[in-house]
Design a protein around this motif. Structure first.
Motif, PDB file in Angstrom:
ATOM      1  N   THR A  77      -0.637   6.032   2.585  1.00 51.39           N
ATOM      2  CA  THR A  77      -1.758   6.084   3.674  1.00 51.39           C
ATOM      3  C   THR A  77      -1.352   7.114   4.435  1.00 51.39           C
ATOM      4  O   THR A  77      -0.352   7.803   4.424  1.00 51.39           O
ATOM      5  CB  THR A  77      -1.521   4.815   4.337  1.00 51.39           C
ATOM      6  OG1 THR A  77      -0.555   4.845   5.401  1.00 51.39           O
ATOM      7  CG2 THR A  77      -1.466   3.704   3.749  1.00 51.39           C
ATOM      8  N   SER A 123      -4.436   2.637  -1.163  1.00 50.41           N
ATOM      9  CA  SER A 123      -6.111   2.910  -0.404  1.00 50.41           C
ATOM     10  C   SER A 123      -6.275   4.108  -0.005  1.00 50.41           C
ATOM     11  O   SER A 123      -7.515   4.564   0.001  1.00 50.41           O
ATOM     12  CB  SER A 123      -5.933   2.034   0.945  1.00 50.41           C
ATOM     13  OG  SER A 123      -4.969   2.662   1.908  1.00 50.41           O
ATOM     14  N   ASP A 124      -5.188   5.088   0.319  1.00 52.56           N
ATOM     15  CA  ASP A 124      -5.369   6.487   0.587  1.00 52.56           C
ATOM     16  C   ASP A 124      -5.979   6.465   2.189  1.00 52.56           C
ATOM     17  O   ASP A 124      -6.628   7.346   2.324  1.00 52.56           O
ATOM     18  CB  ASP A 124      -6.301   7.365  -0.222  1.00 52.56           C
ATOM     19  CG  ASP A 124      -6.038   8.779  -0.021  1.00 52.56           C
ATOM     20  OD1 ASP A 124      -5.125   9.253   0.956  1.00 52.56           O
ATOM     21  OD2 ASP A 124      -7.017   9.775  -0.394  1.00 52.56           O
ATOM     22  N   PHE A 125      -5.854   5.435   2.907  1.00 49.95           N
ATOM     23  CA  PHE A 125      -6.633   5.449   4.175  1.00 49.95           C
ATOM     24  C   PHE A 125      -6.246   6.716   5.018  1.00 49.95           C
ATOM     25  O   PHE A 125      -5.335   7.031   5.267  1.00 49.95           O
ATOM     26  CB  PHE A 125      -6.193   4.435   5.239  1.00 49.95           C
ATOM     27  CG  PHE A 125      -6.693   4.202   6.282  1.00 49.95           C
ATOM     28  CD1 PHE A 125      -8.159   4.460   6.654  1.00 49.95           C
ATOM     29  CD2 PHE A 125      -6.028   3.898   7.457  1.00 49.95           C
ATOM     30  CE1 PHE A 125      -8.668   4.166   7.830  1.00 49.95           C
ATOM     31  CE2 PHE A 125      -6.417   3.605   8.685  1.00 49.95           C
ATOM     32  CZ  PHE A 125      -8.051   4.100   8.721  1.00 49.95           C
ATOM     33  N   LEU A 155      -9.118   1.112   4.845  1.00 52.72           N
ATOM     34  CA  LEU A 155      -7.722   0.748   4.740  1.00 52.72           C
ATOM     35  C   LEU A 155      -7.871  -0.654   3.945  1.00 52.72           C
ATOM     36  O   LEU A 155      -6.850  -1.122   3.765  1.00 52.72           O
ATOM     37  CB  LEU A 155      -7.202   0.628   5.918  1.00 52.72           C
ATOM     38  CG  LEU A 155      -7.612  -0.279   7.130  1.00 52.72           C
ATOM     39  CD1 LEU A 155      -7.689  -1.616   6.946  1.00 52.72           C
ATOM     40  CD2 LEU A 155      -6.959  -0.052   8.410  1.00 52.72           C
ATOM     41  N   CYS A 166       3.732  -0.946   3.926  1.00 48.65           N
ATOM     42  CA  CYS A 166       3.067   0.381   3.635  1.00 48.65           C
ATOM     43  C   CYS A 166       3.674   1.515   3.750  1.00 48.65           C
ATOM     44  O   CYS A 166       4.713   1.770   4.569  1.00 48.65           O
ATOM     45  CB  CYS A 166       1.648   0.263   4.381  1.00 48.65           C
ATOM     46  SG  CYS A 166       1.669   0.677   6.289  1.00 48.65           S
ATOM     47  N   LEU A 218      -2.292   7.001   7.823  1.00 46.20           N
ATOM     48  CA  LEU A 218      -2.965   6.138   9.098  1.00 46.20           C
ATOM     49  C   LEU A 218      -2.714   6.712  10.348  1.00 46.20           C
ATOM     50  O   LEU A 218      -3.011   5.967  11.412  1.00 46.20           O
ATOM     51  CB  LEU A 218      -2.834   4.540   8.861  1.00 46.20           C
ATOM     52  CG  LEU A 218      -1.567   3.948   8.904  1.00 46.20           C
ATOM     53  CD1 LEU A 218      -1.021   3.890  10.299  1.00 46.20           C
ATOM     54  CD2 LEU A 218      -1.461   2.751   8.070  1.00 46.20           C
ATOM     55  N   ASP A 223       0.813  -1.196  -0.055  1.00 45.22           N
ATOM     56  CA  ASP A 223      -0.027   0.208  -0.026  1.00 45.22           C
ATOM     57  C   ASP A 223       0.917   1.244  -0.013  1.00 45.22           C
ATOM     58  O   ASP A 223       1.465   1.628   0.904  1.00 45.22           O
ATOM     59  CB  ASP A 223      -1.003  -0.135   1.344  1.00 45.22           C
ATOM     60  CG  ASP A 223      -2.114   1.062   0.958  1.00 45.22           C
ATOM     61  OD1 ASP A 223      -2.097   2.028   0.377  1.00 45.22           O
ATOM     62  OD2 ASP A 223      -3.183   0.700   1.839  1.00 45.22           O
TER      63      ASP A 223
END
Length: 409
Positions: free
Chosen positions: A77, A319-321, A329, A142, A79, A74
């Motif tokens: 993120t 994802s660009d969570f 996510l 990630c 996060l 990923d």
């Protein structure tokens, strides 16, 4: 320890340690009735057609005829953050957009307030739980960006949390400094001064402490102009950071062109990218880090993935969570959207969630493919083929996750 993974119905992987573009984006190796020999966390041998590597083995895993791929990567993120933003749902239902909420002092600024208030321990515990969830879904590496502190102390706190996660968690974590994510309240109306503060005070300190590998900037309408973004990226480059650019998410104000011109390792979002931006990225060797779940959540257009592939741009999917524009996510869901909305082939999508994002975080020589000499990061899926991962949505199809030869889940 020697680990044997046998009875692999289909082993599917891109090959090579470089970003795949154009027709190569859709080239995967597929081996049937395969086996993998791992020792000391590294892939030592791969066989097919029922042949097994020579033993003895310390441990054997029966893949039961299932699909095996590289661990997912990923590459984008956010996060690490304080609080959540579910309170924005009524505003969005009433028609407010991302920039409307931001201009009203909400959105990212609400997350900034809560992140500044949160302790190191609280941020670490919350973020580690997110990483646990990602591992269960087949993600083994990630990238994590800062950008919810927006002052020197809080940005450094976020980066220290990211470093601690990388040191203690099973997930491999790659840190990005994104102090230029928005203009903080104390610099309202003084965005030039804020960029200058980041360039002269924060970027040097981040480099001195070794807290990040990349620097990212949000080049967007009502955030940072292309001129301001250039100043920030030049300072980051001079300090020795590789570059990333949040570009053309809402408006094309030159972010993708700037990313290509400065040979950024990746440009992110790209929903509104134009022909000039695509030409610049192709020339600069910049990977397109596409974020379909963000388009889904915001009800916006999807990035023109097919045009980018045809233009010779390596395409990655992430994802660009984050708490505002993509509170998910689930990279498996992004895979589904890559098929349903980008109209990418399963082979192109597997490349987009393995080797291309690995290269966009400077890990292509270590991960992203299943080949002799690379880390044994892989997933055994409850599926016979990768088409099933594109087809099924809403369920976690990861059966077992192996990280550097160790069974994590």
């Amino acid at each position: 320890m020697k680990l044997l993974i046998k009875n692999i119905g289909c082993l599917q992987t891109p090959t090579g340690s470089y970003s795949h573009k154009g027709s190569k984006q859709g080239k995967n190796m597929k081996l049937y009735d395969a086996a993998i020999l791992v020792s000391d966390g590294i892939i030592r041998e791969i066989t097919e057609n029922g042949k097994l590597p020579e033993g003895p083995f310390d441990k054997a895993i029966d893949a039961e005829g299932k699909l095996v791929t590289p661990g997912l990567v990923d590459g984008h993120t956010h996060l690490v953050f304080g609080g959540y933003r579910q309170n924005e749902i009524p505003m969005k239902l009433a028609g407010a957009g991302y920039l409307d909420i931001l201009r009203a002092g909400g959105g990212i600024l609400d997350t900034v307030r809560k992140t500044r208030e949160a302790s190191f321990a609280a941020l670490y515990e919350k973020s580690a739980a997110f990483l646990d969830e990602m591992l269960r879904m087949g993600v083994t590496t990630c990238e994590i960006k800062s950008g919810y502190g927006l002052d020197k102390e809080s940005e450094l706190k976020m980066l220290e949390v990211i470093r601690a996660l990388g040191e203690k968690h099973a997930m491999d974590v790659v840190p990005t400094f994104m102090g230029a994510h928005a203009v903080p309240p104390e610099f309202e109306g003084q965005s030039d001064a804020y960029i200058e503060m980041l360039c002269t005070e924060v970027i040097p300190e981040v480099k001195k402490r070794g807290l990040a590998e990349f620097c990212d900037v949000f080049c967007e309408d009502s955030v940072f102009t292309a001129k301001q973004s250039r100043r920030y990226l030049e300072a980051a480059s001079e300090a020795g950071f590789d570059l990333k650019v949040h570009a053309d998410e809402i408006e094309d104000i030159g972010g993708s062109s700037l990313a290509g011109e400065m040979e950024a390792i990746s440009a992110e979002h790209l929903i509104a990218i134009g022909e000039d931006g695509m030409k610049a990225m192709a020339k600069g060797g910049t990977t397109a880090m596409l974020l379909p779940a963000t388009s889904f959540y915001l009800g916006k257009h999807y990035a023109p993935a097919r045009f980018m592939i045809e233009a010779g741009i390596p395409v990655a999917i992430a994802s660009d969570f984050n708490p505002g524009s993509c509170p998910s996510l689930n990279l498996q869901f992004a895979i589904n959207l890559g098929y349903l909305r980008y109209r990418m082939t399963p082979e192109e999508i597997l490349t987009a969630v393995t080797i291309n994002p690995a290269c966009a975080i400077d890990r292509g020589d270590l991960i992203g493919t299943l080949e002799v000499g690379k880390r044994a990061d892989l997933v055994i899926w409850n599926a016979p083929d990768f088409e099933m991962l594109c087809y099924r949505f809403g369920s976690n199809l990861a059966d077992r996750v192996i990280k550097e030869g160790e069974i994590i889940l």
